[in-house]
Write a protein that holds these residues in place. Sequence first.
Motif, PDB file in Angstrom:
ATOM      1  N   MET A 245      -9.731  -0.977 -67.622  1.00  0.00           N
ATOM      2  CA  MET A 245      -8.648  -0.164 -67.018  1.00  0.00           C
ATOM      3  C   MET A 245      -7.260  -0.990 -67.265  1.00  0.00           C
TER       4      MET A 245
ATOM      5  N   TYR B 244      -6.427  -3.593 -68.705  1.00  0.00           N
ATOM      6  CA  TYR B 244      -6.092  -4.260 -70.328  1.00  0.00           C
ATOM      7  C   TYR B 244      -5.959  -3.429 -71.297  1.00  0.00           C
TER       8      TYR B 244
ATOM      9  N   PRO C  93      -4.312  -0.320 -73.618  1.00  0.00           N
ATOM     10  CA  PRO C  93      -3.100   0.128 -73.869  1.00  0.00           C
ATOM     11  C   PRO C  93      -2.635   1.154 -73.283  1.00  0.00           C
ATOM     12  N   SER C  94      -1.237   1.262 -72.845  1.00  0.00           N
ATOM     13  CA  SER C  94      -0.686   2.337 -72.095  1.00  0.00           C
ATOM     14  C   SER C  94      -0.249   3.482 -73.106  1.00  0.00           C
ATOM     15  N   GLU C  95      -0.233   4.589 -72.775  1.00  0.00           N
ATOM     16  CA  GLU C  95      -0.008   5.604 -73.397  1.00  0.00           C
ATOM     17  C   GLU C  95       1.585   5.873 -73.739  1.00  0.00           C
TER      18      GLU C  95
END
Length: 138
Positions: free
Chosen positions: A132, A134, A136-138
């Motif tokens: 969670m 590490y 990648p963010s959206e």
Amino acid sequence: MTEENNITKTESNQDNSFKIYSKKAILGFSIFFAPIFGGVLLRQNLMDDNRKREANIVLLTSIVFTVLTILIVNNMEKKTSSLTYLLNMGWGVILSEYFFRKYFPKDNYEYKKIWKALLISIVIVIPFLLAMIYAPSE
């Protein structure tokens, strides 16, 4: 199970020759980890008491509770950890107050220490937390 077998089973448990995880442990693991963790502790209690059928019902129920929590939280527009804790608390209360009292109505058991279960739970949860953090963010 016949009534005679049921009475014999109850009488044989009067000596409480085994230790169990407490209601508080089951509730705590359900809240802070997930209902499946509390369910595994309660399942272990039932397995130690030679109640395999009931143990499997409790495990299946705790899996359903965990899946419901995931579905509910993930379908919310605004995801909050407080909702997760609230749901986990509700499921934990069901496991610890309903199921625990149903299968262990007497309060004269010795309780197992939680340290081994806690260590195992932490080791299981760490990879999920790292994923969670590490991811990648959206």
